[in-house]
Design an enzyme around this catalytic site. Sequence first.
Site, PDB file in Angstrom:
ATOM      1  N   TYR A 279       0.825  -1.211   0.000  1.00 25.19           N
ATOM      2  CA  TYR A 279       0.000   0.000   0.000  1.00 25.19           C
ATOM      3  C   TYR A 279       0.858   1.259   0.000  1.00 25.19           C
ATOM      4  O   TYR A 279       2.009   1.262   0.454  1.00 25.19           O
ATOM      5  CB  TYR A 279      -0.920   0.042   1.223  1.00 25.19           C
ATOM      6  CG  TYR A 279      -0.190   0.265   2.533  1.00 25.19           C
ATOM      7  CD1 TYR A 279       0.055   1.552   3.019  1.00 25.19           C
ATOM      8  CD2 TYR A 279       0.277  -0.808   3.288  1.00 25.19           C
ATOM      9  CE1 TYR A 279       0.744   1.750   4.201  1.00 25.19           C
ATOM     10  CE2 TYR A 279       0.954  -0.624   4.468  1.00 25.19           C
ATOM     11  CZ  TYR A 279       1.184   0.659   4.916  1.00 25.19           C
ATOM     12  OH  TYR A 279       1.873   0.861   6.093  1.00 25.19           O
ATOM     13  N   PHE A 289       2.104   9.536   3.887  1.00 28.65           N
ATOM     14  CA  PHE A 289       2.452   9.335   5.290  1.00 28.65           C
ATOM     15  C   PHE A 289       3.068   7.956   5.549  1.00 28.65           C
ATOM     16  O   PHE A 289       3.742   7.763   6.556  1.00 28.65           O
ATOM     17  CB  PHE A 289       1.254   9.575   6.219  1.00 28.65           C
ATOM     18  CG  PHE A 289       0.099   8.639   6.016  1.00 28.65           C
ATOM     19  CD1 PHE A 289       0.119   7.350   6.535  1.00 28.65           C
ATOM     20  CD2 PHE A 289      -1.024   9.056   5.317  1.00 28.65           C
ATOM     21  CE1 PHE A 289      -0.957   6.491   6.359  1.00 28.65           C
ATOM     22  CE2 PHE A 289      -2.101   8.205   5.129  1.00 28.65           C
ATOM     23  CZ  PHE A 289      -2.065   6.917   5.652  1.00 28.65           C
ATOM     24  N   ASP A 290       2.865   7.010   4.627  1.00 28.84           N
ATOM     25  CA  ASP A 290       3.460   5.690   4.847  1.00 28.84           C
ATOM     26  C   ASP A 290       3.362   4.872   3.561  1.00 28.84           C
ATOM     27  O   ASP A 290       2.495   5.123   2.712  1.00 28.84           O
ATOM     28  CB  ASP A 290       2.749   4.954   5.974  1.00 28.84           C
ATOM     29  CG  ASP A 290       3.504   3.722   6.457  1.00 28.84           C
ATOM     30  OD1 ASP A 290       4.712   3.634   6.190  1.00 28.84           O
ATOM     31  OD2 ASP A 290       2.885   2.851   7.099  1.00 28.84           O
ATOM     32  N   ILE A 309      -7.234  -0.658  11.287  1.00 28.91           N
ATOM     33  CA  ILE A 309      -8.293   0.327  11.519  1.00 28.91           C
ATOM     34  C   ILE A 309      -9.585  -0.149  10.853  1.00 28.91           C
ATOM     35  O   ILE A 309      -9.558  -0.881   9.859  1.00 28.91           O
ATOM     36  CB  ILE A 309      -7.888   1.714  10.993  1.00 28.91           C
ATOM     37  CG1 ILE A 309      -7.495   1.662   9.511  1.00 28.91           C
ATOM     38  CG2 ILE A 309      -6.758   2.303  11.836  1.00 28.91           C
ATOM     39  CD1 ILE A 309      -7.186   3.027   8.907  1.00 28.91           C
ATOM     40  N   TYR A 335      -8.037   7.037  12.388  1.00 33.21           N
ATOM     41  CA  TYR A 335      -7.328   7.387  13.619  1.00 33.21           C
ATOM     42  C   TYR A 335      -7.997   8.517  14.404  1.00 33.21           C
ATOM     43  O   TYR A 335      -7.403   9.059  15.343  1.00 33.21           O
ATOM     44  CB  TYR A 335      -5.870   7.759  13.294  1.00 33.21           C
ATOM     45  CG  TYR A 335      -5.079   6.566  12.810  1.00 33.21           C
ATOM     46  CD1 TYR A 335      -4.553   5.642  13.705  1.00 33.21           C
ATOM     47  CD2 TYR A 335      -4.900   6.324  11.452  1.00 33.21           C
ATOM     48  CE1 TYR A 335      -3.848   4.531  13.268  1.00 33.21           C
ATOM     49  CE2 TYR A 335      -4.189   5.216  11.001  1.00 33.21           C
ATOM     50  CZ  TYR A 335      -3.675   4.329  11.919  1.00 33.21           C
ATOM     51  OH  TYR A 335      -2.974   3.235  11.469  1.00 33.21           O
ATOM     52  N   PHE A 352      -5.752   4.960   0.888  1.00 31.79           N
ATOM     53  CA  PHE A 352      -4.843   3.829   0.735  1.00 31.79           C
ATOM     54  C   PHE A 352      -4.986   3.266  -0.677  1.00 31.79           C
ATOM     55  O   PHE A 352      -6.073   2.843  -1.074  1.00 31.79           O
ATOM     56  CB  PHE A 352      -5.153   2.728   1.749  1.00 31.79           C
ATOM     57  CG  PHE A 352      -4.791   3.080   3.166  1.00 31.79           C
ATOM     58  CD1 PHE A 352      -3.517   2.830   3.646  1.00 31.79           C
ATOM     59  CD2 PHE A 352      -5.720   3.664   4.010  1.00 31.79           C
ATOM     60  CE1 PHE A 352      -3.176   3.153   4.949  1.00 31.79           C
ATOM     61  CE2 PHE A 352      -5.392   3.986   5.309  1.00 31.79           C
ATOM     62  CZ  PHE A 352      -4.120   3.736   5.785  1.00 31.79           C
TER      63      PHE A 352
END
Length: 566
Positions: A279, A289-290, A309, A335, A352
């Site tokens: 992802y 962010f990731d 999540i 979150y 995502f």
Amino acid sequence: MSYGLQSMFFLALLIAFAACNAPPVPLDDVVIEKTFVPDECVRAVKPGDFVRYHYHGTFPDNKKFDSSYDRGSTYNVYVGKKQLIEGMDKGLVGACVNERRLIKIPPQMAYGKEGYGDVIPPDSILHFDVLMVDIWNPEDKIQIQTYYKPENCSRTVQVSDFVRYHYNGTLLDGTLFDSSHTRLHTYDTYVGIGWLIAGMDQGLLGMCVGEKRVITVPPFLGYGENGDGSDIPGQASLVFDVVLLDFHNPKDSIAVENQVVPESCPRKSKSGDFMRYHYNGTLLDGTLFDSSYSRNRTYDTYIGKGYVIAGMDEGLLGVCIGERRRIIIPPHLAYGEEGTGTKIPGSAVLVFDVHIIDFHNPSDSVEIKTLFKPDDCKVQSKKGDFVKYHYNASLMDGTFIDSTHSYGKTYNVVLGSGQVVLGMEMGLEDMCVGEKRTLVIPPHLGYGERGVEGEVPGSAVLVFDIEMVDMEEGLPEGYMFIWNSEVSDDLFTEMDKNKDGHVDSTEFSDYIHRQVSTGKGRLAPGYDAYRIIDNMFSNQDRNGDGKITAEEFKLKDQETKEHDEL
């Protein structure tokens, strides 16, 4: 000659002195001298407008009689409504924000013959050095100037949406009073339900993520007559330069956009499956962010069980192996208000882009698909058989792992001996020579959570295309050697070749090899013959002295369960 020059010089001084002290020339009307005009005239004063301006008030001899600067606040008033002296009402019309002008007003358009107390004598000409700061009208609405709008705008801000945006807040003259950028944190709020000043509640509606606009708010839709008590004066127009980063509605569920769906999808993921996927995680404005790609490793987890999540748990259901999809998750399914404290801000919508590598269920067994089966398939592989086969091994996404064809030889194993992973053991059973199969082996029957470093990722589903090339029938379970003919009644004596009353390891080994070579006996296929024979000898040498006596020697049917052979 000298006297004449002195007389002329004295006369010039006298004239100059008289000019400097001469009474001002009477004015018939207001005289306007523009001392600074901005390059851009944001707005010009019209009768009926409310203005905020600074001024110095002087007489023609530059003697000051009043100044707004001394009071530390602008003069705020309507123009053209007789709230000012006539000359000022006239002199302010047409002035732009940030324009500076000197307005000269004759007494008949100022305080006339009566003057103003002790401050302004009768028949005074007044000079006002004015700096226009702000202009608005009671009929104004908010003004919106969009200077960037993304090409793709599938959704716009509506009443009750929750927004995250950055802004610079200035007064109409450009004075900065606040900025979210200086705090390094977006302004996060609901829109249209009174959490913002009315002008911003209106000005944010209809925006797209990534859009940039300037919202100009008149004071009656801003902070009104009193301002905010600190940086925003009363009756001030406000200018907000806004960029919208994301928004959502508390009623939102996840949004799924399918990007690539394989033509063949024999199975879709369900709750309880274990999944491996790659992802890229971004905020709604595209900020990364990731990413699992940056770690060069898939993200591996159970789905539908709360390991991820809530929005991801939901978004990964019903996918195919190889599928690519975009999952957009509102913060209440991600979150929440707190974020992660680092890269994910509070109340952030997450995006995502996922690529499903494989998934399985802990209850899965080996999936066997027969590609080819010979017509004559009476002899089938079983536990204990020595089999030779070719294979091509890959991951579920097609990633190549290994192939026997690369080495030019078969892979040879004894079934049931633990020489291959359990899933392969299961997949090789009941095959006949020449048969071809595809095996799909879940990780709990393959290489498990750890995988094989550098070759097989942890928790990976494996795909083997196999072909049975040859097989040799194994021995009955528990046997490493069997007799093909009647066993001699005097077996010990035959082994004791030198007739010394005991059998050493050489005599024992030679005898067994002789039986195998003549076809009278058979060793278990697929194992090292010398190791089998050494093990047989050790079992017979019960006291471990390196030789077998007649008392120690026993056949298989004479053995206790703890011992083996012959």
